[in-house]
Write a protein that holds these residues in place. Structure first.
Motif, PDB file in Angstrom:
ATOM      1  N   ASP A   6       0.843  -1.179   0.002  1.00  0.00           N
ATOM      2  CA  ASP A   6       0.111  -0.205   0.176  1.00  0.00           C
ATOM      3  C   ASP A   6       0.728   1.253  -0.041  1.00  0.00           C
ATOM      4  O   ASP A   6       1.926   1.163   0.481  1.00  0.00           O
ATOM      5  CB  ASP A   6      -0.789   0.076   1.248  1.00  0.00           C
ATOM      6  CG  ASP A   6      -2.163  -0.909   1.130  1.00  0.00           C
ATOM      7  OD1 ASP A   6      -2.139  -1.827   0.239  1.00  0.00           O
ATOM      8  OD2 ASP A   6      -3.125  -0.677   1.886  1.00  0.00           O
ATOM      9  N   ASP A   7       0.069   2.334  -0.553  1.00  0.00           N
ATOM     10  CA  ASP A   7       0.751   3.828  -0.102  1.00  0.00           C
ATOM     11  C   ASP A   7       1.674   4.201  -1.228  1.00  0.00           C
ATOM     12  O   ASP A   7       2.098   5.339  -0.880  1.00  0.00           O
ATOM     13  CB  ASP A   7       1.069   3.992   1.407  1.00  0.00           C
ATOM     14  CG  ASP A   7       0.057   3.823   2.317  1.00  0.00           C
ATOM     15  OD1 ASP A   7      -1.213   3.639   1.855  1.00  0.00           O
ATOM     16  OD2 ASP A   7       0.225   4.272   3.605  1.00  0.00           O
ATOM     17  N   HIS A  57      -6.080   3.127  -4.194  1.00  0.00           N
ATOM     18  CA  HIS A  57      -6.028   3.274  -2.811  1.00  0.00           C
ATOM     19  C   HIS A  57      -6.605   4.741  -2.383  1.00  0.00           C
ATOM     20  O   HIS A  57      -5.874   5.538  -1.325  1.00  0.00           O
ATOM     21  CB  HIS A  57      -4.664   2.977  -2.142  1.00  0.00           C
ATOM     22  CG  HIS A  57      -4.641   2.926  -0.610  1.00  0.00           C
ATOM     23  ND1 HIS A  57      -5.582   2.297  -0.037  1.00  0.00           N
ATOM     24  CD2 HIS A  57      -3.738   2.890   0.125  1.00  0.00           C
ATOM     25  CE1 HIS A  57      -5.104   2.321   1.332  1.00  0.00           C
ATOM     26  NE2 HIS A  57      -3.928   2.819   1.643  1.00  0.00           N
ATOM     27  N   HIS A  61      -4.776   9.318   0.169  1.00  0.00           N
ATOM     28  CA  HIS A  61      -4.944   8.742   1.411  1.00  0.00           C
ATOM     29  C   HIS A  61      -5.832   9.485   2.482  1.00  0.00           C
ATOM     30  O   HIS A  61      -5.578   9.468   3.578  1.00  0.00           O
ATOM     31  CB  HIS A  61      -3.558   8.334   1.803  1.00  0.00           C
ATOM     32  CG  HIS A  61      -3.479   7.041   2.732  1.00  0.00           C
ATOM     33  ND1 HIS A  61      -4.124   6.968   4.119  1.00  0.00           N
ATOM     34  CD2 HIS A  61      -3.065   6.075   2.365  1.00  0.00           C
ATOM     35  CE1 HIS A  61      -4.042   5.872   4.533  1.00  0.00           C
ATOM     36  NE2 HIS A  61      -3.425   5.152   3.279  1.00  0.00           N
ATOM     37  N   HIS A 154       3.562  -2.300   3.226  1.00  0.00           N
ATOM     38  CA  HIS A 154       3.773  -0.898   2.507  1.00  0.00           C
ATOM     39  C   HIS A 154       5.201  -0.719   1.721  1.00  0.00           C
ATOM     40  O   HIS A 154       6.242  -0.869   2.323  1.00  0.00           O
ATOM     41  CB  HIS A 154       3.774   0.136   3.565  1.00  0.00           C
ATOM     42  CG  HIS A 154       2.069   0.337   4.101  1.00  0.00           C
ATOM     43  ND1 HIS A 154       1.938  -0.655   5.206  1.00  0.00           N
ATOM     44  CD2 HIS A 154       1.115   1.087   4.037  1.00  0.00           C
ATOM     45  CE1 HIS A 154       0.733  -0.460   5.794  1.00  0.00           C
ATOM     46  NE2 HIS A 154       0.144   0.640   5.001  1.00  0.00           N
TER      47      HIS A 154
HETATM   48 ZN   LIG Z   1      -2.617   3.208   3.005  1.00  0.00          ZN
END
Ligand SMILES: [Zn+2]
Length: 184
Positions: A6-7, A57, A61, A154
């Motif tokens: 993620d991210d 995503h 965020h 991540h």
């Molecule tokens: Zn995230």
């Protein structure tokens, strides 16, 4: 089992993760931030080219996205998908992961409307927390994973050195245990 990152994309960490996955022949899922996809389109193209699955995503965020109006949620998710597809033409964004897992029915419904299945996780070693050591991240993932696990990692946080260290041993151990990876 499935590994999710993620991210990102992040110029610092995404290429390292891609290298490790390629070396082990593992396909994973990348939950991308729209603004970073726009900033680093070449990384999005790399992820798609290597056969990994793409997941939305949100644009930046936004933890409270799911409480926005339906119209605002739609605009945020669409803008993110547009940035991803612009970076990787023809790529499919089949999944949505809400920032922080703070799901609402509205966010799930809008994502479904845009053709995305909502994707949560079953194992979360909090690898973004810089107090976690590589050994702690590795042990958390290995101890709590079972067939069908969806592991949250991540590739876009401030310092993922320890996650990268953990990932190498996690991949080796899962292979030894006979796990097969699914990119979802
Ligand atoms: Zn995230």
């Amino acid at each position: 089992m499935a590994l999710t990152f993620d991210d990102g994309p992040s110029p610092e960490w995404t290429p390292r993760v891609l290298d490790m996955l390629r070396e082990q022949g593992v396909k994973a899922t990348f939950c991308l931030i729209g603004a970073y996809a726009e900033a680093y389109p070449e990384l999005v193209a790399d992820i798609a080219r290597e056969g990994h699955t793409l997941c939305n995503h949100s644009w930046f965020h936004e933890f409270d996205l799911g409480r926005w109006s339906e119209e605002q949620v739609r605009a945020n998710l669409q803008r993110t998908n547009d940035a991803i597809v612009k970076a990787a033409p023809g790529a499919e964004v089949g999944y949505f992961r809400h920032p922080g897992g703070q799901w609402t029915d509205r966010a799930i419904a809008v994502a479904a409307d845009l053709g995305m299945e909502s994707l949560h996780w079953t194992v979360d070693p909090s690898d973004w927390d810089t107090r976690k050591t590589a050994a702690q991240i590795r042990d958390h993932v290995l101890d709590r994973s079972a067939p069908g696990a969806i592991v949250l990692l991540h590739d876009g946080a401030s310092n993922q050195e320890d996650m990268c260290g953990a990932l190498a041993s996690v991949l080796a151990e899962f292979t030894r245990r006979g796990y097969v990876y699914s990119a979802l």
